[in-house]
Design a protein around this motif. Structure first.
Motif, PDB file in Angstrom:
ATOM      1  N   PHE A   1       0.854  -1.200   0.000  1.00  0.00           N
ATOM      2  CA  PHE A   1       0.000   0.000   0.000  1.00  0.00           C
ATOM      3  C   PHE A   1       0.893   1.255   0.000  1.00  0.00           C
ATOM      4  O   PHE A   1       0.623   2.210  -0.725  1.00  0.00           O
ATOM      5  CB  PHE A   1      -0.966  -0.010   1.183  1.00  0.00           C
ATOM      6  CG  PHE A   1      -2.115   0.952   1.032  1.00  0.00           C
ATOM      7  CD1 PHE A   1      -3.034   0.805   0.004  1.00  0.00           C
ATOM      8  CD2 PHE A   1      -2.276   2.020   1.914  1.00  0.00           C
ATOM      9  CE1 PHE A   1      -4.091   1.702  -0.152  1.00  0.00           C
ATOM     10  CE2 PHE A   1      -3.336   2.917   1.768  1.00  0.00           C
ATOM     11  CZ  PHE A   1      -4.243   2.755   0.740  1.00  0.00           C
ATOM     12  N   GLN A   2       1.969   1.226   0.777  1.00  0.00           N
ATOM     13  CA  GLN A   2       2.937   2.336   0.719  1.00  0.00           C
ATOM     14  C   GLN A   2       3.476   2.494  -0.706  1.00  0.00           C
ATOM     15  O   GLN A   2       3.543   3.607  -1.243  1.00  0.00           O
ATOM     16  CB  GLN A   2       4.102   2.087   1.692  1.00  0.00           C
ATOM     17  CG  GLN A   2       5.120   3.220   1.657  1.00  0.00           C
ATOM     18  CD  GLN A   2       6.420   2.914   2.424  1.00  0.00           C
ATOM     19  OE1 GLN A   2       6.597   1.820   2.961  1.00  0.00           O
ATOM     20  NE2 GLN A   2       7.301   3.893   2.448  1.00  0.00           N
ATOM     21  N   LYS A   3       3.822   1.365  -1.306  1.00  0.00           N
ATOM     22  CA  LYS A   3       4.352   1.396  -2.680  1.00  0.00           C
ATOM     23  C   LYS A   3       3.335   1.989  -3.657  1.00  0.00           C
ATOM     24  O   LYS A   3       3.681   2.816  -4.502  1.00  0.00           O
ATOM     25  CB  LYS A   3       4.735  -0.035  -3.075  1.00  0.00           C
ATOM     26  CG  LYS A   3       5.294  -0.200  -4.468  1.00  0.00           C
ATOM     27  CD  LYS A   3       5.819  -1.628  -4.623  1.00  0.00           C
ATOM     28  CE  LYS A   3       5.875  -2.050  -6.080  1.00  0.00           C
ATOM     29  NZ  LYS A   3       6.302  -3.452  -6.227  1.00  0.00           N
ATOM     30  N   LEU A   4       2.068   1.585  -3.517  1.00  0.00           N
ATOM     31  CA  LEU A   4       0.999   2.114  -4.375  1.00  0.00           C
ATOM     32  C   LEU A   4       0.918   3.633  -4.264  1.00  0.00           C
ATOM     33  O   LEU A   4       0.834   4.347  -5.272  1.00  0.00           O
ATOM     34  CB  LEU A   4      -0.340   1.487  -3.949  1.00  0.00           C
ATOM     35  CG  LEU A   4      -1.622   1.969  -4.635  1.00  0.00           C
ATOM     36  CD1 LEU A   4      -1.681   1.476  -6.082  1.00  0.00           C
ATOM     37  CD2 LEU A   4      -2.860   1.472  -3.888  1.00  0.00           C
ATOM     38  N   LEU A   5       0.979   4.137  -3.030  1.00  0.00           N
ATOM     39  CA  LEU A   5       0.822   5.576  -2.803  1.00  0.00           C
ATOM     40  C   LEU A   5       2.056   6.363  -3.231  1.00  0.00           C
ATOM     41  O   LEU A   5       1.982   7.576  -3.419  1.00  0.00           O
ATOM     42  CB  LEU A   5       0.527   5.857  -1.315  1.00  0.00           C
ATOM     43  CG  LEU A   5      -0.715   5.199  -0.710  1.00  0.00           C
ATOM     44  CD1 LEU A   5      -0.891   5.616   0.748  1.00  0.00           C
ATOM     45  CD2 LEU A   5      -1.985   5.523  -1.485  1.00  0.00           C
ATOM     46  N   GLU A   6       3.200   5.689  -3.381  1.00  0.00           N
ATOM     47  CA  GLU A   6       4.461   6.375  -3.727  1.00  0.00           C
ATOM     48  C   GLU A   6       4.920   6.109  -5.149  1.00  0.00           C
ATOM     49  O   GLU A   6       5.973   6.605  -5.560  1.00  0.00           O
ATOM     50  CB  GLU A   6       5.572   5.930  -2.759  1.00  0.00           C
ATOM     51  CG  GLU A   6       5.338   6.375  -1.331  1.00  0.00           C
ATOM     52  CD  GLU A   6       6.502   6.036  -0.409  1.00  0.00           C
ATOM     53  OE1 GLU A   6       7.393   5.262  -0.817  1.00  0.00           O
ATOM     54  OE2 GLU A   6       6.507   6.553   0.719  1.00  0.00           O
TER      55      GLU A   6
END
Ligand code: HIF
Length: 293
Positions: free
Chosen positions: A266-271
């Protein structure tokens, strides 16, 4: 053409405490306005706002994504896939007034992280530095996913976001939150019983309910269960594809494994699409509970 580059601009005048203050303001407003959408509250739609701001990303040319905050423009808002997100943007309006120094991309992604954590999900690391970009950088409509599709489509879609099978399955677990609305998407109903609590229920229901593919009131196909739960065709694809199914079973049996994978992808998706300088800070926000607030 050379790929687009988005370098995080770290504001040296702002510290962790400034962002935690915004987190707390969002979290308190979620708690306050709990009657929204039949007492589901604003958490789920804030997750959807953050992910739709990010989900336009294309790894092939590094365009789209959360960096430019282009969800603030009519063109992006008017994508049919974004129907209903006006409620989430309106929720955020007074927060932007109170903290006018934060960019739209930072605010919308921070809101999604706040919602996941306040609904008892995993801690998701978050980094500031998105910068509002001009209107002409808004990606064209049509980059967000269409739910009337099977496993091949799902795999290709997530590949464009640089996500592998395990990441795709973990992300989909976020459909434990909230519900579909006929007036927004033409689909109807929640994925489970606890629509405002982040758990591995999505995977458990996918495996254990009696699913029947049928046409809903809007004429769209969806899977329905006797308990009144639903699955999109893209959700159900995760039990039809053997590689996906194996991961669904793991996450249904091991919520900790799901939480760990979800937090990282989810962090990767947002970044997606953002380059962070070496000295850029990473923040892990405290929940209201942890602060006794
Ligand atoms: Fe959703 N999603 N999503 N989604 N989504 C809806 C609602 C939510 C897809 C379709 C839909 C993700 C992936 C996909 C949330 C979070 C995430 C709705 C209903 C549809 C149709 C909207 C409405 O009618 O109001 C598709 C096709 C996806 C990719 C295959 C993410 C992984 C699961 C990335 C994700 O995090 C949330 C939360 C909601 C609930 C919103 C609400 O208002 O309750």
């Amino acid at each position: 053409a050379a790929p687009v580059v988005h370098i995080a601009a770290v504001n040296k005048d702002r510290s962790f405490d400034d962002y935690q203050r915004i987190y707390n303001t969002i979290a308190e407003k979620i708690r306050e306005e709990d009657e929204y959408d039949g007492y589901i509250g604003y958490g789920p739609i804030l997750v959807r706002l953050g992910w739709h701001s990010s989900g336009t990303y294309d790894k092939n040319d590094n365009t789209g994504g959360s960096y430019g905050g282009t969800m603030r423009f009519k063109l992006e808002q008017s994508d049919g896939a974004n129907n209903g997100l006006g409620n989430a943007r309106a929720f955020m309006e007074p927060i932007l007034k109170e903290f006018p120094w934060i960019s739209h991309g930072d605010l919308y992604t921070l809101g999604a992280v706040c919602a996941v954590q306040e609904l008892q999900g995993p801690k998701v690391k978050w980094r500031p530095g998105r910068v509002d970009m001009p209107e002409d950088t808004t990606p064209k409509n049509g980059r967000l996913p269409d739910a009337a599709n099977g496993a091949d489509y799902v795999r290709n879609f997530y590949a464009r976001l640089n996500m592998n099978d395990r990441e795709a399955v973990a992300l989909t677990g976020a459909h434990c939150l909230g519900r579909t609305h006929l007036k927004n998407s033409g689909f109807d109903g929640p994925w489970g019983a606890a629509s405002n609590s982040f758990t591995n229920e999505f995977f458990v229901n996918l495996l254990n309910e009696q699913w029947k593919l049928q046409k809903n009131k809007a004429g769209n196909m969806q899977y329905d269960s006797p308990k009144g739960y639903m699955m999109l065709e893209t959700d159900y694809a995760l039990v039809q594809d053997p590689a996906y199914l194996k991961i669904v079973k793991e996450f249904a049996n091991n919520e900790g494994a799901f939480f760990k994978e979800f937090a990282s992808c989810f962090q990767k998706l947002l970044e997606n699409g953002i380059d962070y300088p070496k000295d850029a800070p990473t923040y892990v926000f405290k929940t209201l509970d942890e602060q006794d607030l």
